[in-house]
Design a protein around this motif. Sequence first.
Motif, short mmCIF file in Angstrom:
data_model
loop_
_atom_site.label_atom_id
_atom_site.label_comp_id
_atom_site.label_asym_id
_atom_site.label_seq_id
_atom_site.Cartn_x
_atom_site.Cartn_y
_atom_site.Cartn_z
N THR A 146 0.85 -1.19 0.00
CA THR A 146 0.00 0.00 0.00
C THR A 146 0.89 1.24 0.00
O THR A 146 1.74 1.39 0.88
N SER A 148 0.52 5.26 0.09
CA SER A 148 -0.45 6.30 0.42
C SER A 148 -0.26 7.55 -0.43
O SER A 148 0.73 7.67 -1.16
N VAL A 151 3.30 9.99 -2.06
CA VAL A 151 4.59 9.33 -1.82
C VAL A 151 5.49 9.47 -3.04
O VAL A 151 5.04 9.38 -4.18
N PHE A 164 3.69 -1.03 3.96
CA PHE A 164 2.78 0.12 3.97
C PHE A 164 3.63 1.38 4.01
O PHE A 164 4.49 1.54 4.89
N GLY A 166 3.30 5.45 4.32
CA GLY A 166 2.37 6.50 4.71
C GLY A 166 2.46 7.73 3.82
O GLY A 166 3.41 7.94 3.07
N ALA A 167 1.45 8.58 3.94
CA ALA A 167 1.30 9.75 3.07
C ALA A 167 2.52 10.66 3.14
O ALA A 167 3.05 10.95 4.21
N ALA A 169 5.60 10.28 2.32
CA ALA A 169 6.94 9.74 2.58
C ALA A 169 7.79 9.82 1.31
O ALA A 169 7.28 9.82 0.19
N TYR A 182 6.52 -0.84 7.92
CA TYR A 182 5.56 0.27 7.98
C TYR A 182 6.36 1.56 7.96
O TYR A 182 7.13 1.83 8.88
N ALA A 184 6.15 5.46 8.22
CA ALA A 184 5.21 6.45 8.73
C ALA A 184 5.06 7.62 7.76
O ALA A 184 5.94 7.92 6.95
N ALA A 185 3.92 8.30 7.87
CA ALA A 185 3.66 9.46 7.03
C ALA A 185 4.75 10.51 7.21
O ALA A 185 5.21 10.77 8.32
N MET A 198 8.57 -0.60 12.12
CA MET A 198 8.03 0.71 11.80
C MET A 198 9.15 1.72 11.83
O MET A 198 9.95 1.75 12.77
N ALA A 200 10.07 6.01 11.19
CA ALA A 200 9.45 7.33 11.13
C ALA A 200 10.54 8.38 11.28
O ALA A 200 11.64 8.10 11.78
#
Length: 211
Positions: A146, A148, A151, A164, A166-167, A169, A182, A184-185, A198, A200
């Motif tokens: 996925t 977002s 990206v 995944f 995030g928006a 990135a 994962y 993070a945005a 994860m 970030a």
Amino acid sequence: MIDVYVLGAGKHATEVSEYLIGFQEYNLAGYVINVDHHDLHSSIRKPVIQLQEFIKQYPPSSKLALIGAIGNYQRKSIIELLANNGYTFINIIHPHNYLSPTLKMGTGNCIAPGGVINAQVHIGNHCIINTLCNVSHDCVIDDYVTISPGVTIAGNVHVQEGVFIGAGATIIPGLTLGKGAYIAAGASVTQNVPENVMVAGVPARVKKAIV
């Protein structure tokens, strides 16, 4: 005309439903949800059918297809069940995208409007690439990823299964994002990301393991 059922009935499912309107060969017939999925969007007007009931009532047919619009791992388990029962999946690609003629892509993918997918990119199966995404040359996007909105993935990046992003990135060239990671945005990823963690921040750092 092919009757298309969307997997999921939440917010993203409503976006996918609207993309389907532009395809004369497809009819939005309804939504398929897992028995423990209750995030129904208030705008849903078509029939919503639980997964096992769908399998009983609607056998596989050349006049029936599906597209996924739910989270990575729930998406994978439901799609594998349906595929094992003989169901067909389609790609939904909004016409307002630039797709390189050298793009290679599997099935069951949804590409939202405003994106650019450049030369020699390989996209697997059942991925969601959301609005205004930029995937540069020679990237490999494995199954059930996925991506977002907003990206940017620079050239020669390998995004492994189930990642995944995030928006907003950003991923610099030549990296590998490990299976199940994962992002993070807003993260700025400047080094390889291990599996099932994860990350970030700017620059992105590992924050925790994903069990």
